[in-house]
Design a protein around this motif. Structure first.
Motif: not given
Length: 309
Positions: A82, A115, A203, A206
Motif C-alpha cells: 500500500l 503495479i 500487488r 491493485w
C-alpha cells in the motif's frame, strides 16, 4: 540462410532453458542478442506465448508453497505494498505534469511501475483509450527497465547484504513485471522466490482499484475492469500442495518445470525487445520511467530495512 540460423538459435536456447542450463539474466541477454542479429521469425507467437507461459509457470510455483505461510506473507506485506503503490502513483502524477509528458503515456508508465508492468499497461490502456503508439512506448520503456532490474537487483541485494526475506519483498514491490520479479528472485534462494511470487501477485490485484481511479481521471465509466483470474489458479495450486493430495515427487516436478518455463519466458521477452522502439520513444518517457522506478526502489528498500519484520 539467416532465417535458418535464427530458428536454430531460437529453438537451441529454448532447449537449453528447458534443460535448466541457463540462468534468468543469461536467458534474457541471449534473447536481446537475438534481436540484434536476426529478424524474429516467430515474433507474434512469442508475444502471445509470453503471457501464457508466465501464468502457467506462476501457477506451477504454487505447488511448492504452503497456504499458511502464503497468507502470513500476504497479510504482513500489505502495508508495504500500500505504501509503495500510493506514493509511486502520487509521485508519477506530479512528475508527469512537471515534465509535460503526454497524460496517457505518463499514466500508463505510472500504472506499470506502481503495479505490474505490462499487465497493468494492458489492463489500463483500453480504460483511458490510449492509442497504439502510446501503448508501445510505455511497454518498451517498462520492458527495458525490467531487463535492467533482472541484473541490478541481485547485484545490489548481495552488495547490501539483504537476506532472502528482504530481497523477496524488495523484488516484489519495486520491479515491474512478474517475469522479472520471479527471475531476479529465482537464483537468490527458495525463500526469496516464494515471498517475491506471493507478494507480487497480491500487488497485481491493485489493478482493480487502479482501473477505477483511471476511470475517474479520464472520465470513462463504461469500460469493464479485468480481474487477473490466473491468481485463483495459483491459490488453488497452493491449496492442493498444502493438503498433500499429490505425492511430493509430483509437486516438486511441477515446481522444477515452472522454473525452467520462467527462464524460457525471459528469453522470449528478450527476443521481443526492440532497440528501434526504444530510440523512437525519446528521452522524456525514459527519464520519467527511470526516475519513478528509482523512487519506488529506494522508498521500498528504506521501508523494508527499517519497518519490515
Amino acid at each position: 540462410m539467416k532465417t535458418h540460423l535464427a530458428k536454430i538459435y531460437f529453438f537451441g536456447v529454448i532447449a537449453l532453458a528447458l534443460a535448466g542450463l541457463l540462468s534468468s539474466p543469461v536467458a534474457l541477454g541471449l534473447g536481446f542478442i537475438f534481436t540484434l542479429f536476426f529478424k524474429h521469425p516467430f515474433l507474434q507467437q512469442s508475444q502471445k506465448s509470453i503471457n501464457v507461459l508466465l501464468k502457467v509457470a506462476v501457477v506451477g510455483l504454487g505447488f511448492g508453497m504452503a497456504i499458511v505461510e502464503t497468507l502470513q506473507t500476504s497479510i504482513s506485506s500489505f502495508g508495504l505494498t500500500l505504501f509503495c503503490v500510493f506514493l509511486t502513483v502520487s509521485f508519477g502524477l506530479v512528475l508527469s505534469r512537471y515534465l509535460h509528458l503526454d497524460k496517457s503515456l505518463g499514466h500508463l508508465i505510472t500504472s506499470g511501475t506502481s503495479i505490474c508492468g505490462g499487465s497493468a499497461i494492458a489492463a489500463i490502456s483500453p480504460i483511458i483509450k490510449a492509442d497504439t503508439k502510446t501503448i508501445t512506448m510505455a511497454l518498451g520503456v517498462v520492458f527495458f527497465l525490467n531487463a535492467l532490474a533482472l541484473i541490478l537487483f541481485p547485484f545490489f541485494g548481495h552488495l547490501l547484504g539483504l537476506n532472502q526475506h528482504q530481497f523477496g519483498l524488495w523484488c516484489a514491490v519495486a520491479i515491474h513485471d512478474t517475469s522479472s520479479v520471479v527471475g531476479a528472485a529465482l537464483n537468490y534462494g527458495e525463500e526469496a522466490l516464494h515471498i517475491a511470487t506471493t507478494v507480487k501477485l497480491s500487488r497485481t490485484l491493485w489493478i482493480i482499484p487502479m482501473s477505477v481511479v483511471s476511470m475517474f481521471l479520464f472520465k470513462n465509466s463504461r469500460q469493464k475492469i479485468k480481474f487477473p483470474f490466473f491468481i485463483l489458479l495459483f491459490i488453488t495450486a497452493i491449496l492442493i500442495n498444502s493438503s498433500h493430495i499429490l505425492p511430493e515427487v509430483i509437486t516438486t516436478t511441477f515446481v522444477g518445470i515452472s522454473k525452467h518455463l520462467l527462464v524460457v519466458t525471459l528469453f522470449l521477452v528478450g527476443t521481443t525487445m526492440s532497440v528501434s522502439d526504444l530510440k523512437t520513444t525519446g528521452w522524456k518517457p525514459m527519464v520519467f520511467a527511470a526516475t519513478l522506478w528509482g523512487f519506488v526502489s529506494i522508498i521500498s528498500l528504506f521501508y523494508i530495512l527499517n519497518f519490515s519484520v
